[in-house]
Design a protein around this motif. Structure first.
Motif, PDB file in Angstrom:
ATOM      1  N   SER A 121     -12.125   2.347   6.590  1.00 44.45           N
ATOM      2  CA  SER A 121     -12.661   1.578   5.453  1.00 44.45           C
ATOM      3  C   SER A 121     -12.000   0.214   5.266  1.00 44.45           C
ATOM      4  N   TYR A 122     -10.869  -0.042   5.914  1.00 43.71           N
ATOM      5  CA  TYR A 122     -10.186  -1.327   5.736  1.00 43.71           C
ATOM      6  C   TYR A 122     -10.735  -2.431   6.645  1.00 43.71           C
ATOM      7  N   VAL A 123     -11.570  -2.096   7.629  1.00 40.52           N
ATOM      8  CA  VAL A 123     -12.011  -3.178   8.517  1.00 40.52           C
ATOM      9  C   VAL A 123     -13.149  -3.966   7.876  1.00 40.52           C
ATOM     10  N   GLU A 124     -13.473  -5.098   8.457  1.00 38.00           N
ATOM     11  CA  GLU A 124     -14.435  -6.016   7.821  1.00 38.00           C
ATOM     12  C   GLU A 124     -15.801  -5.347   7.622  1.00 38.00           C
ATOM     13  N   PRO A 125     -16.465  -5.651   6.498  1.00 38.11           N
ATOM     14  CA  PRO A 125     -17.727  -4.963   6.195  1.00 38.11           C
ATOM     15  C   PRO A 125     -18.838  -5.195   7.216  1.00 38.11           C
ATOM     16  N   GLU A 126     -18.820  -6.334   7.913  1.00 38.96           N
ATOM     17  CA  GLU A 126     -19.889  -6.540   8.911  1.00 38.96           C
ATOM     18  C   GLU A 126     -19.727  -5.560  10.077  1.00 38.96           C
ATOM     19  N   ILE A 127     -18.493  -5.087  10.280  1.00 37.54           N
ATOM     20  CA  ILE A 127     -18.261  -4.067  11.319  1.00 37.54           C
ATOM     21  C   ILE A 127     -18.734  -2.703  10.797  1.00 37.54           C
ATOM     22  N   ILE A 128     -18.292  -2.373   9.583  1.00 43.26           N
ATOM     23  CA  ILE A 128     -18.616  -1.048   9.018  1.00 43.26           C
ATOM     24  C   ILE A 128     -20.129  -0.866   8.891  1.00 43.26           C
ATOM     25  N   TYR A 129     -20.791  -1.877   8.294  1.00 44.98           N
ATOM     26  CA  TYR A 129     -22.221  -1.713   8.016  1.00 44.98           C
ATOM     27  C   TYR A 129     -23.103  -2.222   9.162  1.00 44.98           C
ATOM     28  N   GLY A 130     -22.515  -3.033  10.044  1.00 42.83           N
ATOM     29  CA  GLY A 130     -23.307  -3.582  11.145  1.00 42.83           C
ATOM     30  C   GLY A 130     -23.376  -2.668  12.352  1.00 42.83           C
ATOM     31  N   VAL A 131     -22.218  -2.060  12.720  1.00 46.62           N
ATOM     32  CA  VAL A 131     -22.213  -1.300  13.981  1.00 46.62           C
ATOM     33  C   VAL A 131     -21.551   0.080  13.869  1.00 46.62           C
ATOM     34  N   GLY A 132     -20.901   0.375  12.738  1.00 44.17           N
ATOM     35  CA  GLY A 132     -20.181   1.648  12.604  1.00 44.17           C
ATOM     36  C   GLY A 132     -21.132   2.838  12.517  1.00 44.17           C
ATOM     37  N   THR A 180      -4.595  -1.626  -2.975  1.00 40.67           N
ATOM     38  CA  THR A 180      -4.753  -1.182  -1.597  1.00 40.67           C
ATOM     39  C   THR A 180      -5.287  -2.350  -0.769  1.00 40.67           C
ATOM     40  N   GLU A 181      -5.723  -2.053   0.445  1.00 42.58           N
ATOM     41  CA  GLU A 181      -6.231  -3.106   1.340  1.00 42.58           C
ATOM     42  C   GLU A 181      -7.620  -3.552   0.866  1.00 42.58           C
ATOM     43  N   CYS A 193      -5.929  -6.879  -4.481  1.00 48.40           N
ATOM     44  CA  CYS A 193      -5.801  -6.173  -3.194  1.00 48.40           C
ATOM     45  C   CYS A 193      -5.119  -7.108  -2.177  1.00 48.40           C
ATOM     46  N   ARG A 194      -4.693  -6.514  -1.058  1.00 45.88           N
ATOM     47  CA  ARG A 194      -4.014  -7.292  -0.013  1.00 45.88           C
ATOM     48  C   ARG A 194      -4.633  -7.001   1.361  1.00 45.88           C
ATOM     49  N   LEU A 195      -4.424  -7.936   2.295  1.00 50.35           N
ATOM     50  CA  LEU A 195      -5.000  -7.752   3.642  1.00 50.35           C
ATOM     51  C   LEU A 195      -3.994  -7.089   4.579  1.00 50.35           C
ATOM     52  N   CYS A 196      -4.457  -6.142   5.369  1.00 51.85           N
ATOM     53  CA  CYS A 196      -3.605  -5.566   6.419  1.00 51.85           C
ATOM     54  C   CYS A 196      -3.791  -6.420   7.670  1.00 51.85           C
ATOM     55  N   PRO A 197      -2.713  -7.069   8.143  1.00 53.42           N
ATOM     56  CA  PRO A 197      -2.866  -7.973   9.289  1.00 53.42           C
ATOM     57  C   PRO A 197      -3.309  -7.242  10.549  1.00 53.42           C
ATOM     58  N   PHE A 198      -3.028  -5.955  10.624  1.00 51.06           N
ATOM     59  CA  PHE A 198      -3.380  -5.190  11.837  1.00 51.06           C
ATOM     60  C   PHE A 198      -4.860  -4.811  11.819  1.00 51.06           C
ATOM     61  N   MET A 199      -5.333  -4.326  10.688  1.00 54.27           N
ATOM     62  CA  MET A 199      -6.758  -3.965  10.581  1.00 54.27           C
ATOM     63  C   MET A 199      -7.637  -5.198  10.823  1.00 54.27           C
ATOM     64  N   LYS A 200      -7.127  -6.350  10.367  1.00 53.72           N
ATOM     65  CA  LYS A 200      -7.947  -7.561  10.439  1.00 53.72           C
ATOM     66  C   LYS A 200      -7.953  -8.178  11.836  1.00 53.72           C
ATOM     67  N   LEU A 201      -7.272  -7.580  12.795  1.00 63.44           N
ATOM     68  CA  LEU A 201      -7.363  -8.064  14.178  1.00 63.44           C
ATOM     69  C   LEU A 201      -8.695  -7.658  14.817  1.00 63.44           C
ATOM     70  N   ASN A 202      -9.381  -6.702  14.201  1.00 62.70           N
ATOM     71  CA  ASN A 202     -10.664  -6.261  14.756  1.00 62.70           C
ATOM     72  C   ASN A 202     -11.750  -7.294  14.469  1.00 62.70           C
ATOM     73  N   SER A 203     -12.699  -7.405  15.399  1.00 62.17           N
ATOM     74  CA  SER A 203     -13.830  -8.314  15.174  1.00 62.17           C
ATOM     75  C   SER A 203     -15.028  -7.800  15.969  1.00 62.17           C
TER      76      SER A 203
END
Ligand code: 13P
Ligand code: SF4
Length: 350
Positions: A64-75, A278-279, A299-309
């Motif tokens: 759930s912490y990754v960018e919404p275009e990933i979650i709703y676009g291709v997840g 949370t994130e 909320c805050r950003l997790c630098p590791f989760m945000k490496l995904n694209s």
């Protein structure tokens, strides 16, 4: 007056409109990044990723912490660590693409060894998982031979292989309380261990919790002052926190739970405002799935989760590089599987 029916022939236009149906709700309180023009920009990529998924018999698991275009676009599945581990175990796919952080993908490989498990970015570590090695756990075990070794799922396969049982944020209290041992060696989250200690004291249960010194770089930063300020500025605000927060923050929160439990809490309560400690990805998910609710930042950003694209997901699916493919020695995998299977036995649902 309804619009005249019109067949859309262009698959990119259809995809852009599909994306917009979810993404239009993201960043409700700020400048909206998502509109039909920005959805059109990513539509060719999400279409191609979804085509590759079918071609390769792949499934995409998204935290759930990754960018919404990933979650709703291709997840294909979205959720917390427990839910995604279940989905990895059940997966019949040839390829599991895990969009989260590396320890989650390792867990998927442990549970689904026959699948090729890939990650978009091998650098997506986790400050908790990377805080302790298997060798460190062996040293601690030698100091406390009578302790049950409990590892938070945010740990490497090596650490899981040294542990008796794994826990997630959704079952940590129940599992620790249910273990027969009075002494628990809890790794790697020091703050979660503090929260468990406090919960045991509240429930009048006597157990000694010994912990290692890891912390989550995102959740350790939230402070009681932030909660006080939010309560002063937004009367009636509900404060929702994750058990990786400090015990001082946990104490002041209205609700403490896993990311899925936090979502369930927000969806099922009626408050004028919510402060999500949370994130930020979780806030985006709630904006999409419960757009009537008001979130007041924090909320805050997790630098590791945000490496995904999306681009890295595409590349990992079409031609995974050796560093994007998760491999685990079979003997280590079996020892690590034992502690996750024990969690599923002790906590069969989320
Ligand atoms: P959840 O299992 O609650 O989603 O937590 C994972 C995590 O990394 C939180 O920081
Ligand atoms: Fe790890 Fe914290 Fe990021 Fe979760 S939010 S993946 S615990 S660093």
């Amino acid at each position: 007056m309804s619009m005249p029916a019109q067949k859309l022939d262009d698959p990119i236009e259809v995809e852009a409109r599909r994306l917009l149906l979810s993404l239009m709700y993201v960043d409700c309180s700020a400048d909206r990044k998502w509109n039909i023009a920005t959805c059109r920009e990513i539509a060719p990529l999400t279409l191609e990723i979804n085509r590759l998924k079918r071609e390769k018999n792949a499934v995409i698991l998204t935290h759930s912490y990754v960018e919404p275009e990933i979650i709703y676009g291709v997840g294909d599945f979205k959720g917390d660590s427990y839910y995604l581990s279940e989905k990895a175990k059940e997966a019949k796919a040839d390829v599991i693409l895990f969009v989260g952080v590396v320890f989650m993908a390792e867990t998927a490989k442990i549970l689904s060894p026959g699948a090729q498990v890939v990650v978009p970015d091998r650098g997506s570590g986790c400050s908790l998982a990377d805080s302790i090695t298997g060798e460190d756990v062996r040293r601690l075990k030698a100091l406390y031979p009578d302790a049950a070794v409990v590892c938070y799922i945010n740990s490497t396969a090596e650490v899981k292989a040294e542990s008796d049982v794994c826990v997630t944020s959704s079952n940590v209290y129940d599992i620790v309380i249910g273990l027969p041992e009075k002494r628990i060696l809890f790794v790697p989250d020091r703050l979660m261990a503090d929260n468990v200690r406090k919960e045991l004291a509240n429930r009048g249960i006597e157990k000694e919790i010994i912990s290692s010194d890891g912390t989550c770089v995102v959740h350790e930063e939230f402070t009681p002052a932030q909660i006080d300020e939010a309560r002063a500025a937004f009367p009636g605000v509900k404060v929702v926190a994750h058990p990786e927060c400090t015990p001082e923050v946990a104490e002041l929160a209205d609700f403490l739970g896993s990311t899925s439990a936090m979502m369930k809490y927000v969806k099922s309560t009626d408050a004028p405002y919510y402060l999500m400690l949370t994130e930020c990805g979780l806030v985006s998910r709630l904006e999409v799935e419960d757009p009537e609710k008001n979130f007041i930042g924090g909320c805050r950003l997790c630098p590791f989760m945000k490496l995904n694209s999306l681009q890295k997901i595409h590349d990992a699916l079409s031609d995974p590089q050796p560093d994007q493919i998760i491999t685990i020695d079979e003997d280590l995998r079996q020892r690590a599987a034992h502690c996750i299977d024990r969690m599923f036995e002790l906590a069969p649902s989320n």
